[in-house]
Design a protein around this motif. Structure first.
Motif, PDB file in Angstrom:
ATOM      1  N   THR A 191      -2.055   2.746  -2.311  1.00  0.00           N
ATOM      2  CA  THR A 191      -3.394   2.165  -2.145  1.00  0.00           C
ATOM      3  C   THR A 191      -3.713   2.042  -0.668  1.00  0.00           C
ATOM      4  N   LYS A 192      -4.951   1.665  -0.377  1.00  0.00           N
ATOM      5  CA  LYS A 192      -5.342   1.466   1.030  1.00  0.00           C
ATOM      6  C   LYS A 192      -6.315   0.326   1.144  1.00  0.00           C
ATOM      7  N   ASP A 208       0.827  -1.214   0.000  1.00  0.00           N
ATOM      8  CA  ASP A 208       0.000   0.000   0.000  1.00  0.00           C
ATOM      9  C   ASP A 208       0.855   1.254   0.000  1.00  0.00           C
TER      10      ASP A 208
END
Ligand code: URA
Length: 209
Positions: free
Chosen positions: A208-209, A203
């Motif tokens: 990203t998460k 991430d």
């Protein structure tokens, strides 16, 4: 832990501190992982064999050394391993790069290879398996089994940060594999994160998460 090497070079340790910091954003995180990977590659290639050749310098003929042509393959474990590839390739530009993507089937608990593409001659190469985080060791262990099943006999594992749990698993299952680390942290927490660690490497690399 005779085949575990923590690369405690000051530059690696300095950059790792900023990689760990939650205040480091994606762009800088990527750049730092890239730089540390190159520095680790410098250390990991210390034992590459050399051969002597004759070189004509402008002044005289001399016996000088070049790499003896040992073939190297990099095998990043998807997806976070990708973030370390370019840094290593800067030092070993002729290396071939394979890719391994795996997950554990939640019912059978068996590893499932959802993607694997390797150089055809992995049995002749020194393979460096790359994963920034060696947490439980499950992915690295499964990836190494996959490579051995296909004929690989000479494998090293390179990770930015490891937990003792992951190191122990890989050492038990693959005592022939030398493990190179930027840091050996304390333990895993209840969610499987390395502590203190750096959070989720994938991430943080890809935003990203
Ligand atoms: N994978 C990560 O990205 N981070 C951890 O702490 C553990 C596994």
């Amino acid at each position: 832990m005779s085949n575990v090497f923590v690369l405690d070079h000051p530059l690696i340790q300095h950059k790792l501190t900023y990689i760990r910091s939650k205040h480091t954003g994606t762009k800088e995180f990527r750049a730092l992982v890239d730089e540390v990977s190159a520095l680790m590659a410098f250390e990991i290639t210390r034992d590459l064999p050399l051969t002597e050749i004759t070189t004509e310098t402008p002044v005289m003929e001399a016996q000088t050394k070049v790499l003896s042509g040992k073939k190297i393959g990099l095998v990043p474990i998807l997806r976070a391993g990708l973030g370390m590839v370019d840094g290593i390739l800067r030092l070993i530009p002729a290396a071939k790069v394979g890719h391994v993507g795996l997950y554990r089937d939640p019912e059978t608990l068996q590893p499932v290879e959802y993607y694997i593409k390797l150089p055809s001659d992995i049995d002749e190469r020194e393979l460096i398996v790359i994963d920034p985080m060696l947490a439980t060791g499950g992915s690295a262990n499964d990836a190494i089994h996959s490579l051995k099943k296909r004929g690989a006999t000479n494998i090293k594992l390179m990770c930015l940060i490891a937990a003792p749990e992951g190191v122990d698993l890989v050492q038990e299952e693959h005592p022939d594999v030398d493990i190179y680390l930027g840091a050996l942290d304390k333990q895993l927490n209840e969610k499987g994160y390395i502590i203190p660690g750096l959070g989720d490497a994938g991430d943080r690399l890809f935003g990203t998460k």
